[in-house]
Design a protein around this motif. Structure first.
Motif, PDB file in Angstrom:
ATOM      1  N   THR A 196      39.362  26.113  34.054  1.00  0.00           N
ATOM      2  CA  THR A 196      40.650  26.808  34.124  1.00  0.00           C
ATOM      3  C   THR A 196      40.497  28.101  34.916  1.00  0.00           C
ATOM      4  OG1 THR A 196      40.916  26.038  31.860  1.00  0.00           O
ATOM      5  CG2 THR A 196      42.602  27.541  32.687  1.00  0.00           C
ATOM      6  N   ASP A 197      41.538  28.431  35.656  1.00  0.00           N
ATOM      7  CA  ASP A 197      41.544  29.701  36.388  1.00  0.00           C
ATOM      8  C   ASP A 197      41.887  30.843  35.434  1.00  0.00           C
ATOM      9  OD1 ASP A 197      41.219  28.074  38.553  1.00  0.00           O
ATOM     10  OD2 ASP A 197      43.293  28.267  39.265  1.00  0.00           O
ATOM     11  N   ALA A 198      41.467  32.032  35.817  1.00  0.00           N
ATOM     12  CA  ALA A 198      41.848  33.238  35.064  1.00  0.00           C
ATOM     13  C   ALA A 198      42.645  34.145  35.980  1.00  0.00           C
ATOM     14  CB  ALA A 198      40.599  33.970  34.585  1.00  0.00           C
ATOM     15  N   VAL A 199      43.563  34.866  35.369  1.00  0.00           N
ATOM     16  CA  VAL A 199      44.298  35.888  36.110  1.00  0.00           C
ATOM     17  C   VAL A 199      43.707  37.236  35.732  1.00  0.00           C
ATOM     18  CG1 VAL A 199      46.547  36.945  36.523  1.00  0.00           C
ATOM     19  CG2 VAL A 199      46.408  34.535  35.941  1.00  0.00           C
ATOM     20  N   ASN A 200      43.415  38.048  36.728  1.00  0.00           N
ATOM     21  CA  ASN A 200      42.989  39.418  36.466  1.00  0.00           C
ATOM     22  C   ASN A 200      44.260  40.255  36.376  1.00  0.00           C
ATOM     23  OD1 ASN A 200      42.324  42.276  37.766  1.00  0.00           O
ATOM     24  ND2 ASN A 200      40.494  41.498  36.758  1.00  0.00           N
ATOM     25  N   MET A 201      44.358  41.056  35.315  1.00  0.00           N
ATOM     26  CA  MET A 201      45.541  41.910  35.151  1.00  0.00           C
ATOM     27  C   MET A 201      45.091  43.352  34.992  1.00  0.00           C
ATOM     28  SD  MET A 201      48.016  39.553  32.721  1.00  0.00           S
ATOM     29  CE  MET A 201      49.560  40.370  33.161  1.00  0.00           C
ATOM     30  N   VAL A 202      45.890  44.243  35.546  1.00  0.00           N
ATOM     31  CA  VAL A 202      45.522  45.665  35.531  1.00  0.00           C
ATOM     32  C   VAL A 202      46.711  46.504  35.085  1.00  0.00           C
ATOM     33  CG1 VAL A 202      44.834  47.625  36.979  1.00  0.00           C
ATOM     34  CG2 VAL A 202      43.816  45.388  37.375  1.00  0.00           C
ATOM     35  N   LEU A 203      46.409  47.448  34.217  1.00  0.00           N
ATOM     36  CA  LEU A 203      47.397  48.466  33.836  1.00  0.00           C
ATOM     37  C   LEU A 203      46.943  49.770  34.473  1.00  0.00           C
ATOM     38  CD1 LEU A 203      49.732  49.649  32.088  1.00  0.00           C
ATOM     39  CD2 LEU A 203      48.025  49.982  30.289  1.00  0.00           C
ATOM     40  N   GLU A 223      54.298  43.039  28.897  1.00  0.00           N
ATOM     41  CA  GLU A 223      55.144  43.984  28.137  1.00  0.00           C
ATOM     42  C   GLU A 223      54.513  45.367  28.082  1.00  0.00           C
ATOM     43  OE1 GLU A 223      57.211  40.850  25.028  1.00  0.00           O
ATOM     44  OE2 GLU A 223      55.848  42.369  24.236  1.00  0.00           O
ATOM     45  N   LEU A 224      53.186  45.386  28.049  1.00  0.00           N
ATOM     46  CA  LEU A 224      52.487  46.669  27.973  1.00  0.00           C
ATOM     47  C   LEU A 224      52.311  47.312  29.350  1.00  0.00           C
ATOM     48  CD1 LEU A 224      49.874  45.625  25.304  1.00  0.00           C
ATOM     49  CD2 LEU A 224      51.322  47.651  25.130  1.00  0.00           C
ATOM     50  N   GLY A 225      52.736  46.614  30.389  1.00  0.00           N
ATOM     51  CA  GLY A 225      52.683  47.202  31.730  1.00  0.00           C
ATOM     52  C   GLY A 225      51.574  46.664  32.610  1.00  0.00           C
ATOM     53  N   PHE A 226      50.806  45.686  32.116  1.00  0.00           N
ATOM     54  CA  PHE A 226      49.756  45.094  32.953  1.00  0.00           C
ATOM     55  C   PHE A 226      50.419  44.280  34.080  1.00  0.00           C
ATOM     56  CE2 PHE A 226      47.311  45.988  29.189  1.00  0.00           C
ATOM     57  CZ  PHE A 226      46.001  46.156  29.615  1.00  0.00           C
ATOM     58  N   GLU A 227      49.789  44.352  35.256  1.00  0.00           N
ATOM     59  CA  GLU A 227      50.273  43.581  36.403  1.00  0.00           C
ATOM     60  C   GLU A 227      49.208  42.577  36.807  1.00  0.00           C
ATOM     61  OE1 GLU A 227      50.755  46.504  39.421  1.00  0.00           O
ATOM     62  OE2 GLU A 227      52.473  47.450  38.447  1.00  0.00           O
ATOM     63  N   ALA A 228      49.647  41.378  37.144  1.00  0.00           N
ATOM     64  CA  ALA A 228      48.696  40.377  37.645  1.00  0.00           C
ATOM     65  C   ALA A 228      48.243  40.802  39.035  1.00  0.00           C
ATOM     66  CB  ALA A 228      49.382  39.023  37.702  1.00  0.00           C
ATOM     67  N   THR A 229      46.928  40.744  39.280  1.00  0.00           N
ATOM     68  CA  THR A 229      46.428  41.199  40.579  1.00  0.00           C
ATOM     69  C   THR A 229      45.876  40.045  41.405  1.00  0.00           C
ATOM     70  OG1 THR A 229      44.376  41.785  39.480  1.00  0.00           O
ATOM     71  CG2 THR A 229      45.928  43.582  39.924  1.00  0.00           C
ATOM     72  N   PHE A 230      44.971  39.263  40.823  1.00  0.00           N
ATOM     73  CA  PHE A 230      44.441  38.128  41.577  1.00  0.00           C
ATOM     74  C   PHE A 230      43.960  37.062  40.600  1.00  0.00           C
ATOM     75  CE2 PHE A 230      41.062  41.196  40.961  1.00  0.00           C
ATOM     76  CZ  PHE A 230      40.003  40.427  40.493  1.00  0.00           C
ATOM     77  N   VAL A 231      43.732  35.873  41.148  1.00  0.00           N
ATOM     78  CA  VAL A 231      43.281  34.741  40.329  1.00  0.00           C
ATOM     79  C   VAL A 231      41.788  34.521  40.566  1.00  0.00           C
ATOM     80  CG1 VAL A 231      43.495  32.248  39.997  1.00  0.00           C
ATOM     81  CG2 VAL A 231      45.541  33.629  40.342  1.00  0.00           C
ATOM     82  N   ARG A 232      41.048  34.354  39.471  1.00  0.00           N
ATOM     83  CA  ARG A 232      39.640  33.948  39.582  1.00  0.00           C
ATOM     84  C   ARG A 232      39.603  32.438  39.376  1.00  0.00           C
ATOM     85  NH1 ARG A 232      36.135  38.305  39.227  1.00  0.00           N
ATOM     86  NH2 ARG A 232      36.990  40.179  38.281  1.00  0.00           N
ATOM     87  N   LYS A 233      39.364  31.728  40.444  1.00  0.00           N
ATOM     88  CA  LYS A 233      39.387  30.265  40.406  1.00  0.00           C
ATOM     89  C   LYS A 233      38.261  29.720  39.528  1.00  0.00           C
ATOM     90  CE  LYS A 233      42.645  28.539  42.977  1.00  0.00           C
ATOM     91  NZ  LYS A 233      43.667  27.817  42.206  1.00  0.00           N
ATOM     92  N   ASN A 234      38.587  28.736  38.699  1.00  0.00           N
ATOM     93  CA  ASN A 234      37.586  28.034  37.892  1.00  0.00           C
ATOM     94  C   ASN A 234      36.739  28.993  37.054  1.00  0.00           C
ATOM     95  OD1 ASN A 234      36.586  25.588  37.120  1.00  0.00           O
ATOM     96  ND2 ASN A 234      34.996  25.541  38.691  1.00  0.00           N
TER      97      ASN A 234
END
Ligand code: COA
Length: 193
Positions: free
Chosen positions: A172-179, A154-165
């Motif tokens: 759990t994987d993490a998603v890197n998000m960037v605004l 909602e704030l405009g962050f976009e998912a860029t890539f997944v950090r596995k494990n």
């Protein structure tokens, strides 16, 4: 949420950072809550551990030592606490680099969630990043944390890539998000969450 602090050294170079970490505390009203937003200090760490346990079902993903270490990095980190009267209800942390601000952690106690306190705190950090001429604000979020991902989107962050494990305790994987705050030439591949 960043899994641990030492990984930050890969991205941030404090000695090259000219960013001001001054913060003037203020009082604001969010919903029906009169909130005080202030700079975090060591004295507040016991409150922070209580908050963590409430948020993470009795767990404290960040220890007292981790917080203390992080709070000492005053040159390029900003940790804000939100109190309602004497109760700590939320906090947010960020590390600032000349080009990038990274949200290291954000949490709101369950009773206060869904009242836009998280939104307000993220906007504060985004505004600070803008003032400091950063090109972007980034963060990691658990891939299954739909509520947080929705707020960031909602704030405009976009998912860029997944950090596995990334979160090794739960594998759990993490998603890197960037605004992005400025037009940028190299854009990491965007994908849909
Ligand atoms: C993620 C988190 C920080 C969001 O903070 P928040 O103050 O609850 O979020 P906000 O109220 O600003 O709003 C987020 C959106 O999710 C919804 N939402 C958030 N919490 C909610 C809840 N408990 N119940 C229903 N809806 C909720 C809000 O309605 C809002 O949507 P809207 O803008 O369409 O109204 C908070 O839920 C939290 O602390 N979660 C646990 C810790 C965590 O996951 N941290 C993130 C690590 S990356």
């Amino acid at each position: 949420m960043l899994k641990k602090f030492k990984t930050l050294n890969q991205f941030f170079h404090p000695e090259s950072n000219q960013i001001s970490m001054d913060f003037t505390p203020f009082v604001t009203t969010v919903g029906n809550n009169r909130l005080q937003v202030m700079l975090a200090s060591d004295e507040n760490i016991p409150d922070l551990l209580v908050l963590e346990k409430e948020v993470y079902s009795g767990q404290t993903p960040w220890s007292s030592f981790s917080f203390k270490t992080e709070l000492r990095k005053r040159k390029n980190s900003l940790y804000l606490f939100v109190y309602e009267a004497s109760t700590l209800v939320a906090f947010i942390g960020a590390r600032f680099h000349p080009r990038e601000a990274h949200i290291t952690n954000i949490a709101v106690v369950p009773k206060y969630q869904g009242q836009h306190i998280g939104h307000m705190l993220l906007e504060l950090m985004i505004e600070r990043a803008r003032q400091n001429n950063c090109e972007c604000v980034s963060l990691e979020v658990r891939i299954d944390n739909d509520r947080a991902k929705r707020l960031y989107s909602e704030l405009g962050f976009e998912a860029t890539f997944v950090r596995k494990n990334y979160y090794q305790d739960t594998h759990t994987d993490a998603v890197n998000m960037v605004l992005w705050l400025k037009p940028h030439r190299i854009r990491k591949r965007k994908f849909t969450l």
